[in-house]
Design an enzyme around this catalytic site. Structure first.
Site, PDB file in Angstrom:
ATOM      1  N   GLY A 354       0.788  -1.236   0.000  1.00 47.57           N
ATOM      2  CA  GLY A 354       0.000   0.000   0.000  1.00 47.57           C
ATOM      3  C   GLY A 354       0.815   1.278   0.000  1.00 47.57           C
ATOM      4  O   GLY A 354       0.657   2.136  -0.870  1.00 47.57           O
ATOM      5  N   GLY A 377      -1.194  -7.811   1.280  1.00 51.59           N
ATOM      6  CA  GLY A 377      -0.766  -8.947   2.092  1.00 51.59           C
ATOM      7  C   GLY A 377      -0.234 -10.104   1.277  1.00 51.59           C
ATOM      8  O   GLY A 377       0.756 -10.740   1.657  1.00 51.59           O
TER       9      GLY A 377
END
Length: 397
Positions: A354, A377
């Site tokens: 991110g 993730g």
């Protein structure tokens, strides 16, 4: 990698269950950012062109196995129709009689969106019974949700075991990019790892030092490595309880022949705000009342030199407090250097996470990187060397 793609299966006349990630922001019943929707459009288009009918499976939010009306996928239909240029019908379940009826009435050239898979408790439990209920709706399974591939859920793992399975275009692009970066990369390989804390990226650092030729460490975690070498970092963000672990990583890197690059000069300030008074000092000369907020120009020059000699770059995390000026300078300069080398054809550059995507966009560098992963993730777990259930099952794992 031995996974199949859409090109390996006959899609004509087939109902194709496509696992997608359309977990997009919605305000007032309307999609406010359709990036994830646009990224799955090529898969949907190719299935339609091959004469198949796409049936979309997706999660939305965290309803924890209950029906939560505000987490319904129904409001996404208009944005999907715009992105696909095709009619999209919606069914308020992802298995059972209602879903079967919706599949049976599908016209050629249309798309079906099934309701949030996480409305069923069996989704996150990887329940084979739920997977069987989904499998009954289609002929072929296509996973186009790399961002959910690190979860062994019914729609990402169990379902793929029940029918012919392949990767969608987005998943295919992601896997090919990752394979070129760490699987069988062109060497030398450089990894740039930044961010606030060593503790959140321990497994990542441990895996990388055994696989890359150069490891550039920046951001707050670089302070912990400096402290591990007995250097005072003043009031900087630093995990002093992790210095032992940082020392172990440095030792492992020396044993594997991985050259670690830490800041040699740093930008320090007394307050954390945009435009704060600041100065550049050697990395071992941070004043006791100051904090390190960015790497300095000498460090950037060293990073640039390493990048110039590299063939492959993998990047996760910023070099400093990139959100506020002037502490975005090192991240911007290193990112633009990587972008220039990529554009010139001398570097394969893959980035993800991110903060990373935000930093590279802010630097205006993202557009020139070979591949930018938005998977979060899953990207991090892949960099850590972990097997991703949703990928392994496509390869018969």
């Amino acid at each position: 990698m031995t996974w199949k793609t859409l090109d390996d299966l006959d899609l004509s006349g087939k109902h194709v269950l496509v696992r997608v990630d359309i977990n997009v922001p919605v305000e007032g019943g309307k999609v406010t950012d359709d990036t994830r929707i646009r990224r799955i459009a090529p898969t949907v288009a190719d299935i339609l062109q091959a004469g198949g009918t796409p049936i979309l499976l997706a999660h939305f939010g965290r309803p924890k196995g209950k029906v939560v009306p505000e987490m319904s996928l129904r409001p996404l239909v208009p944005a999907l129709e715009t992105a696909f240029g095709a009619p999209v019908t919606f069914c308020a379940d992802c298995r059972g009689p209602a879903a079967q009826a919706a599949v049976d009435s599908l016209a050629q050239g249309t798309v079906l969106l099934l309701e949030n898979t996480r409305f069923h408790p069996g989704e996150e439990q990887n329940d084979p019974e739920l997977a069987a209920g989904m499998a009954a709706l289609g002929d072929i399974y296509c996973n186009d949700a790399f961002s959910a591939a690190h979860r062994a859920h019914a729609s990402t793992e169990a379902l793929a075991r029940l029918m012919p399975a392949c990767a969608g275009r987005l998943m295919q692009a992601e896997l090919e990019a990752l394979e070129s970066a760490l699987g069988k990369p062109q060497r030398p390989v450089v990894a740039v790892v930044g961010g606030a804390k060593v503790s959140t990226k321990l497994e990542l650092l441990g895996n990388l030092v055994a696989k890359v030729d150069h490891l550039v460490i920046g951001g707050g975690m670089a302070n912990t490595f400096l402290a591990a070498q007995g250097i005072s970092v003043g009031k900087s963000l630093c995990e002093h309880d992790m210095t032992g672990t940082a020392s172990e990583i440095l030792t492992k890197a020396a044993a594997t022949g991985c050259a670690i690059l830490l800041p040699v000069d740093v930008v320090v300030a007394r307050e954390f705000k945009a435009g704060a008074a600041n100065e550049t000092v050697p990395a071992d000369a941070c004043p006791e009342d100051a904090m390190i907020l960015d790497a300095g120009p000498q460090t950037v020059a060293q990073i640039s030199k390493v990048l110039e000699g590299a063939k492959t770059l993998i990047w996760n995390g910023p070099m400093g407090a990139f959100e506020i000026e002037p502490f975005d300078a090192a991240t911007n300069a290193a990112a633009r250097k990587a972008a220039d080398l990529t554009r010139a054809g001398s570097l394969i550059s893959v980035a993800g996470g991110g903060d990373t995507v935000a930093a590279l966009n802010k630097a205006g560098a993202a557009v020139d990187f070979t591949y930018i992963s938005t998977a979060g993730g899953a990207f991090l777990e892949w960099m850590e060397g972990k097997a991703l259930p949703g990928v392994a099952v496509l390869s018969g794992g």
